[in-house]
Design a protein around this motif. Structure first.
Motif, PDB file in Angstrom:
ATOM      1  N   PHE A  10       3.085  -9.566  -2.985  1.00 16.24           N
ATOM      2  CA  PHE A  10       1.779  -9.180  -3.331  1.00 16.24           C
ATOM      3  C   PHE A  10       1.015  -8.767  -1.762  1.00 16.24           C
ATOM      4  CE2 PHE A  10       1.718 -12.313  -6.682  1.00 16.24           C
ATOM      5  CZ  PHE A  10       1.989 -11.366  -7.847  1.00 16.24           C
ATOM      6  N   THR A  11       0.356  -7.575  -1.650  1.00 19.33           N
ATOM      7  CA  THR A  11      -0.267  -7.089  -0.522  1.00 19.33           C
ATOM      8  C   THR A  11      -1.449  -8.371  -0.187  1.00 19.33           C
ATOM      9  OG1 THR A  11      -2.061  -5.790  -1.653  1.00 19.33           O
ATOM     10  CG2 THR A  11       0.098  -4.825  -0.971  1.00 19.33           C
ATOM     11  N   ASP A  12      -1.912  -8.267   0.962  1.00 20.42           N
ATOM     12  CA  ASP A  12      -2.914  -9.198   1.104  1.00 20.42           C
ATOM     13  C   ASP A  12      -4.288  -8.883   0.502  1.00 20.42           C
ATOM     14  OD1 ASP A  12      -1.445 -10.243   3.284  1.00 20.42           O
ATOM     15  OD2 ASP A  12      -2.365  -9.137   5.057  1.00 20.42           O
ATOM     16  N   TRP A  13      -4.537  -7.587   0.205  1.00 22.07           N
ATOM     17  CA  TRP A  13      -5.698  -7.373  -0.754  1.00 22.07           C
ATOM     18  C   TRP A  13      -5.348  -7.867  -2.176  1.00 22.07           C
ATOM     19  CZ3 TRP A  13      -5.853  -4.049  -5.023  1.00 22.07           C
ATOM     20  CH2 TRP A  13      -7.203  -3.648  -5.493  1.00 22.07           C
ATOM     21  N   GLN A  14      -4.048  -7.617  -2.704  1.00 19.51           N
ATOM     22  CA  GLN A  14      -3.743  -8.285  -3.983  1.00 19.51           C
ATOM     23  C   GLN A  14      -4.156  -9.463  -3.855  1.00 19.51           C
ATOM     24  OE1 GLN A  14       0.038  -6.556  -4.065  1.00 19.51           O
ATOM     25  NE2 GLN A  14      -0.570  -5.131  -5.952  1.00 19.51           N
ATOM     26  N   ASN A  52       1.621 -14.159  -0.326  1.00 17.35           N
ATOM     27  CA  ASN A  52       2.290 -12.784  -0.405  1.00 17.35           C
ATOM     28  C   ASN A  52       3.443 -12.727  -1.174  1.00 17.35           C
ATOM     29  OD1 ASN A  52       0.898 -12.640   2.522  1.00 17.35           O
ATOM     30  ND2 ASN A  52       0.646 -10.912   1.414  1.00 17.35           N
TER      31      ASN A  52
END
Length: 80
Positions: A10-14, A52
């Protein structure tokens, strides 16, 4: 609405979005599925914490690498 699971990494935003959803009362959060996890004795009751690399139980014995896309793609006011 997209029905395909969101997959790690996962991205930091996710990660931020998933954790916000997990902490809300929008629906029951994902929790540890390890047979040896005593959810009543681990932090957050075994609620998985997004990182992540996936959703991780505080017990350290369980990681889940996917979640429902609505846990990321939601309107912010939905969780208020």
């Amino acid at each position: 609405m997209d029905t395909e699971k969101a997959k790690a990494p996962f991205t930091d935003w996710q990660v931020e979005r998933i954790n916000k959803f997990q902490e809300s009362n929008a629906c029951h959060p994902y929790t540890c599925m390890d047979a040896y996890c005593n959810r009543s004795k681990v932090p957050y009751g075994g609620r998985l914490i997004a990182k992540n690399e996936g959703l991780v139980c505080p017990c350290g014995k369980y990681t889940q690498d996917e979640c429902n896309p609505f846990m990321i793609d939601y309107e912010d006011d939905m969780l208020e």
